[in-house]
Design an enzyme around this catalytic site. Structure first.
Site, short mmCIF file in Angstrom:
data_model
loop_
_atom_site.label_atom_id
_atom_site.label_comp_id
_atom_site.label_asym_id
_atom_site.label_seq_id
_atom_site.Cartn_x
_atom_site.Cartn_y
_atom_site.Cartn_z
N GLU A 1 1.40 -5.15 11.00
CA GLU A 1 0.94 -3.75 11.05
C GLU A 1 1.82 -3.02 12.07
O GLU A 1 1.82 -3.35 13.25
CB GLU A 1 -0.52 -3.70 11.49
CG GLU A 1 -1.48 -4.43 10.55
CD GLU A 1 -1.68 -3.73 9.22
OE1 GLU A 1 -1.32 -2.53 9.09
OE2 GLU A 1 -2.19 -4.39 8.29
N HIS B 1 3.23 -3.50 6.89
CA HIS B 1 2.22 -2.47 6.60
C HIS B 1 2.12 -1.49 7.77
O HIS B 1 2.72 -1.71 8.83
CB HIS B 1 0.83 -3.12 6.44
CG HIS B 1 0.68 -3.95 5.21
ND1 HIS B 1 -0.21 -3.64 4.21
CD2 HIS B 1 1.30 -5.09 4.82
CE1 HIS B 1 -0.14 -4.54 3.25
NE2 HIS B 1 0.77 -5.44 3.59
N GLU C 1 1.83 3.63 3.15
CA GLU C 1 2.27 3.02 4.41
C GLU C 1 3.80 3.08 4.45
O GLU C 1 4.50 2.13 4.09
CB GLU C 1 1.71 1.61 4.50
CG GLU C 1 0.17 1.63 4.44
CD GLU C 1 -0.49 0.26 4.47
OE1 GLU C 1 0.22 -0.75 4.59
OE2 GLU C 1 -1.72 0.23 4.38
N HIS D 1 0.87 -1.18 0.00
CA HIS D 1 0.00 0.00 0.00
C HIS D 1 0.90 1.23 0.00
O HIS D 1 1.78 1.36 0.87
CB HIS D 1 -0.92 -0.02 1.22
CG HIS D 1 -1.90 -1.15 1.17
ND1 HIS D 1 -2.09 -2.01 2.22
CD2 HIS D 1 -2.72 -1.56 0.17
CE1 HIS D 1 -3.01 -2.92 1.87
NE2 HIS D 1 -3.40 -2.66 0.64
O1 LIG Z 1 -5.90 -0.14 8.44
C1 LIG Z 1 -6.51 -0.71 7.56
O2 LIG Z 1 -7.75 -0.65 7.44
C2 LIG Z 1 -5.77 -1.58 6.55
C3 LIG Z 1 -4.32 -1.81 6.83
C4 LIG Z 1 -3.86 -2.90 5.88
O3 LIG Z 1 -3.46 -2.59 4.80
N1 LIG Z 1 -4.04 -4.15 6.29
C5 LIG Z 1 -3.86 -5.28 5.44
C6 LIG Z 1 -4.13 -6.54 6.18
C7 LIG Z 1 -3.89 -7.76 5.33
C8 LIG Z 1 -4.26 -9.07 5.99
O4 LIG Z 1 -5.43 -9.24 6.35
O5 LIG Z 1 -3.38 -9.96 6.11
C9 LIG Z 1 -4.83 -5.15 4.27
O6 LIG Z 1 -5.96 -4.69 4.47
O7 LIG Z 1 -4.45 -5.50 3.16
ZN ZN Z 2 -1.50 -2.05 4.18
#
Ligand SMILES: O=C(O)CCC(=O)N[C@@H](CCC(=O)O)C(=O)O
Ligand code: ZN
Length: 336
Positions: free
Chosen positions: A215, A151, A61, A58
């Site tokens: 994260e 991320h 980030e 992303h």
């Molecule tokens: O903060 C948020 O809403 C999204 C942060 C983020 O990019 N998280 C990933 C998590 C991926 C996973 O579930 O393994 C995403 O949403 O892609």
């Molecule tokens: Zn992300």
């Protein structure tokens, strides 16, 4: 190309469309610039580890991008000695240049072949990254595979740093990975309850990698990150890339959550009934209607169930959040 002067991030952002593959030596091995944002580092004396570190899947980030670029600089300059095969991926250079999460479609929903079902600039990128992973892992099939996809979250979080563990089905959790996450300053781990099409899940499913989405705080622009808050992560990654070892801390200090529901935006009028600044891991009372739309509603099933990644600014059919529930360490321990 001269290793000590090479800034992987700057080079990638200056030429985000195409590069000529090239190779150069650095003090502890050889670097191969394979593709835009894909750098393979081969140590002279490898421990049996294939490690993938990906950042910028992303584009907004930025903290992990800064952290890993600094690590790469230190390897290339000889400040630290590389001891494992390392593939560093800057996921989405065009989105990074724009300072946005994505351009056409969320790249982190396109793996495990899902790119076939989408259109947009991210489709080609997902295919390239998938191929690069395969080539990297397949080159040393007897080594142990790792992938940490770094991320930052859109919102603040009650647990500032947390991990998403891929769905493992009947397979066992690896206690060593939990100890490593604890040592790296991760505070909570979400245990996925179903397969997904994320980058880390792809590595787990197709390459049997120890793979996590990590994260590491909140989204901030370049220059506004406090990397001191990622000191433990930095130390753990440095130990892994130099010695091939996973530093350990007591895994019991981690807060473990199971995912009980993935909320999916099911209509244009889909709403989450939370404040715009509600933090990840905020819990609710049983019966609270967390989400509603003309297609239906979702009410909290159990006191304390909490929301993570709430987001309705996305197309119908995509994940609008995860509902998580505190899990029991004793139960999890039995699996080890
Ligand atoms: O903060 C948020 O809403 C999204 C942060 C983020 O990019 N998280 C990933 C998590 C991926 C996973 O579930 O393994 C995403 O949403 O892609
Ligand atoms: Zn992300």
């Amino acid at each position: 190309m001269k290793a000590p002067d090479f800034d992987f991030l700057r080079y990638t952002l200056e030429q985000p469309d195409q590069i000529s593959p090239s190779t150069f030596l650095f003090p502890s091995g050889r670097a191969h610039l394979e593709q835009v944002g894909v750098l393979r580092l081969e140590p002279r004396h490898p421990k049996p580890v294939n490690l993938v570190l990906s950042v910028g899947i992303h584009g907004n980030e930025t903290a992990p991008i800064e952290l890993v670029n600094r690590l790469v600089k230190d390897i290339l300059s000889g400040a630290i000695t590389l001891g494992v095969r390392l593939l560093v991926i800057i996921g989405h250079p065009h989105a990074i240049i724009r300072g946005e999460r994505f351009v056409d479609v969320n790249l982190n929903r396109l793996f495990d072949g899902a790119y076939d079902r989408y259109e947009g600039m991210e489709v080609d990128r997902a295919q390239v990254l998938t191929e690069q992973l395969t080539a990297f892992y397949d080159a040393e099939p007897s080594f142990e595979n790792f992938h940490y996809d770094l991320h930052t979250a859109i919102r603040g979080s009650r647990f500032e740093r947390f991990a998403v563990h891929p769905y493992v089905g009947e397979a066992q959790y690896q206690v060593r990975q939990f100890g490593f996450l604890a040592a790296a300053g991760i505070e909570a781990v979400l245990l996925s309850h179903q397969p997904s099409t994320t980058f880390s899940y792809h590595s787990y499913k197709h390459h049997n990698a120890h793979a996590f989405t990590l994260e590491l705080g909140k989204v901030r622009p370049f220059g506004e990150n406090n990397l001191k808050r990622l000191q433990k992560m930095d130390t753990c990654l440095r130990t892994l890339v130099t010695a091939g070892g996973l530093l350990q801390a007591r895994q019991e200090q981690l807060h473990i959550f199971s995912v009980v529901k993935v909320l999916v935006k099911d209509a244009d009028d889909y709403q989450l009934h939370i404040a715009s600044d509600e933090k990840n891991f905020t819990g609710f009372k049983q019966g609270f209607v967390l989400a509603s739309s003309s297609a239906g509603e979702y009410a909290i099933e159990q006191d304390g169930d909490a929301i993570v990644f709430p987001n309705t600014n996305l197309p119908i059919g995509q994940r609008a959040g995860m509902v998580v529930r505190k899990a029991n360490w004793q139960q999890l321990n039995k699996a080890w």
